[in-house]
Design a protein around this motif. Sequence first.
Motif, PDB file in Angstrom:
ATOM      1  N   GLY A 175      -7.586  -5.269  11.508  1.00 39.08           N
ATOM      2  CA  GLY A 175      -6.383  -6.121  11.260  1.00 39.08           C
ATOM      3  C   GLY A 175      -5.468  -5.657  10.540  1.00 39.08           C
ATOM      4  O   GLY A 175      -5.748  -4.869   9.291  1.00 39.08           O
ATOM      5  N   ILE A 176      -4.173  -5.997  10.747  1.00 37.36           N
ATOM      6  CA  ILE A 176      -3.019  -5.312  10.092  1.00 37.36           C
ATOM      7  C   ILE A 176      -2.690  -5.897   8.469  1.00 37.36           C
ATOM      8  O   ILE A 176      -2.354  -5.196   7.695  1.00 37.36           O
ATOM      9  N   THR A 177      -3.573  -7.375   8.408  1.00 37.43           N
ATOM     10  CA  THR A 177      -3.573  -7.513   6.988  1.00 37.43           C
ATOM     11  C   THR A 177      -4.737  -7.424   6.321  1.00 37.43           C
ATOM     12  O   THR A 177      -4.769  -7.028   5.063  1.00 37.43           O
ATOM     13  N   ALA A 178      -6.144  -7.085   7.053  1.00 33.31           N
ATOM     14  CA  ALA A 178      -7.315  -6.804   6.325  1.00 33.31           C
ATOM     15  C   ALA A 178      -7.262  -5.309   5.871  1.00 33.31           C
ATOM     16  O   ALA A 178      -7.891  -5.057   4.754  1.00 33.31           O
ATOM     17  N   GLY A 179      -6.304  -4.336   6.569  1.00 36.98           N
ATOM     18  CA  GLY A 179      -6.566  -3.035   6.148  1.00 36.98           C
ATOM     19  C   GLY A 179      -5.510  -2.940   4.818  1.00 36.98           C
ATOM     20  O   GLY A 179      -5.663  -2.183   3.841  1.00 36.98           O
ATOM     21  N   ASN A 180      -4.546  -3.903   4.659  1.00 33.59           N
ATOM     22  CA  ASN A 180      -3.695  -4.033   3.302  1.00 33.59           C
ATOM     23  C   ASN A 180      -4.509  -4.596   2.196  1.00 33.59           C
ATOM     24  O   ASN A 180      -4.462  -3.991   1.287  1.00 33.59           O
ATOM     25  N   THR A 181      -5.312  -5.555   2.398  1.00 34.57           N
ATOM     26  CA  THR A 181      -6.402  -6.129   1.398  1.00 34.57           C
ATOM     27  C   THR A 181      -7.104  -5.248   1.056  1.00 34.57           C
ATOM     28  O   THR A 181      -7.388  -5.183  -0.260  1.00 34.57           O
ATOM     29  N   ALA A 182      -7.727  -4.439   1.879  1.00 36.01           N
ATOM     30  CA  ALA A 182      -8.788  -3.444   1.476  1.00 36.01           C
ATOM     31  C   ALA A 182      -8.216  -1.871   1.285  1.00 36.01           C
ATOM     32  O   ALA A 182      -8.610  -1.178   0.812  1.00 36.01           O
ATOM     33  N   LYS A 183      -6.738  -2.009   0.858  1.00 35.18           N
ATOM     34  CA  LYS A 183      -5.988  -1.009   0.332  1.00 35.18           C
ATOM     35  C   LYS A 183      -6.240   0.378   0.846  1.00 35.18           C
ATOM     36  O   LYS A 183      -6.023   1.345   0.525  1.00 35.18           O
ATOM     37  N   TRP A 184      -6.243   0.206   2.420  1.00 39.07           N
ATOM     38  CA  TRP A 184      -6.350   1.376   3.235  1.00 39.07           C
ATOM     39  C   TRP A 184      -4.999   2.122   2.977  1.00 39.07           C
ATOM     40  O   TRP A 184      -5.030   3.277   3.165  1.00 39.07           O
ATOM     41  N   TYR A 185      -3.849   1.513   2.720  1.00 39.40           N
ATOM     42  CA  TYR A 185      -2.763   2.330   2.485  1.00 39.40           C
ATOM     43  C   TYR A 185      -2.607   3.327   1.530  1.00 39.40           C
ATOM     44  O   TYR A 185      -1.698   4.144   1.379  1.00 39.40           O
ATOM     45  N   GLU A 186      -3.684   3.393   0.567  1.00 42.40           N
ATOM     46  CA  GLU A 186      -3.541   4.182  -0.206  1.00 42.40           C
ATOM     47  C   GLU A 186      -3.929   5.519   0.059  1.00 42.40           C
ATOM     48  O   GLU A 186      -3.513   6.686  -0.607  1.00 42.40           O
ATOM     49  N   VAL A 187      -4.788   5.557   1.199  1.00 43.16           N
ATOM     50  CA  VAL A 187      -4.988   7.032   1.698  1.00 43.16           C
ATOM     51  C   VAL A 187      -4.508   7.037   3.381  1.00 43.16           C
ATOM     52  O   VAL A 187      -4.349   8.204   3.872  1.00 43.16           O
ATOM     53  N   ALA A 188      -3.908   5.898   3.793  1.00 47.37           N
ATOM     54  CA  ALA A 188      -3.309   5.828   5.011  1.00 47.37           C
ATOM     55  C   ALA A 188      -2.079   5.835   4.907  1.00 47.37           C
ATOM     56  O   ALA A 188      -1.604   4.630   4.784  1.00 47.37           O
ATOM     57  N   LYS A 189      -1.060   6.618   5.185  1.00 50.54           N
ATOM     58  CA  LYS A 189       0.227   6.454   5.293  1.00 50.54           C
ATOM     59  C   LYS A 189       1.069   6.185   6.210  1.00 50.54           C
ATOM     60  O   LYS A 189       2.322   6.007   6.225  1.00 50.54           O
ATOM     61  N   HIS A 190       0.469   6.245   7.617  1.00 48.82           N
ATOM     62  CA  HIS A 190       1.203   5.964   8.812  1.00 48.82           C
ATOM     63  C   HIS A 190       0.662   4.661   9.665  1.00 48.82           C
ATOM     64  O   HIS A 190      -0.625   4.716   9.661  1.00 48.82           O
ATOM     65  N   LEU A 191       1.270   3.576   9.863  1.00 48.05           N
ATOM     66  CA  LEU A 191       1.056   2.684  10.456  1.00 48.05           C
ATOM     67  C   LEU A 191       1.330   2.548  11.840  1.00 48.05           C
ATOM     68  O   LEU A 191       2.684   2.251  12.134  1.00 48.05           O
TER      69      LEU A 191
END
Length: 310
Positions: free
Chosen positions: A172-188
């Motif tokens: 989920g687009i917010t679940a990934g953010n909450t789990a801080k996936w953006y720290e290693v995934a830079k492309h959405l």
Amino acid sequence: MHKFVEKPFWTETVPGGSGDAIKVDFKGLQTSGLKGPEIIRLLGTGALGIAHGTFTTVAADDEVFNGIDLPGLAHTIETARAISEAYRPVVSKSLEEKHGLKLLAVLPFTSQVFFCSTPINGLEDFEGKKIRVYGRSLAEMAEAAGATAVTIPFNEVVPALQTGVVDCAVTGITAGNTAKWYEVAKHLYNLPTGWAINFYAANADSWNAMDPAAQDYLTKAITQMEDDIWTFTAEENQFGVACNTGQDPCKFGEKADMKLIDLTSEDKEKLNALLLDSVIPSWAERCGADCTRTWNETVGKVVGMELSVN
């Protein structure tokens, strides 16, 4: 959804609105020690009175359930709701006749999209990639696009992205953010593979034994909660895009600096082609001829597709 809508509904609204006639022992999935796939069976035995589940998670018990959230069909939450409303009588009948359950609500999570650690510009870039997925149909979609589908628990995705075990992961687009996936995934990559359509259901015997006044109150209250969640999730989804890309308003989550790749019209055409060529027919074969006919008459009319019935 759980924090802002579900938990206050069951712990405050229902007891208070019923004058404490309805008492709720409320537990989230993680705190209960359950995994998710067993929800239908536990409801069927009466071990649970009312429970929440996700259709793709319980689909091993009934292939019909997958038909409400096949990957890549609903690019917007409005389409997801139209599909859900069209197919609702189908899952309701199956829950009642096969499993002894009463369907109470059909709900969405936020759009399930791709968090990628390697650059990606569109569907064609899936070729040769390793993608973390959940559910059989989503795995088939990834493989039809030339990727390798990988099953990894949610809490292991960040190190998997970091070490290259997978190149992209769906959640989920917010679940990934909450789990801080953006720290290693830079492309959405904003291709909604689905909305993780979920449900509330009750053990039919327990429900029928309930006082009629309590039944009436719960029916009306849950219907209102259902509508509230569709509205809430539409808003939450917009916040998810904003948070992951460092924009305002970012209400639920942390601002990140991910690059947003939107779904192009060309990608939509490619996606529809691979869905019709392999992914949806594969599900239809598993579900059977009667199931396929019913899907054509419901979801198929919403999305403008018709599957061959063998």
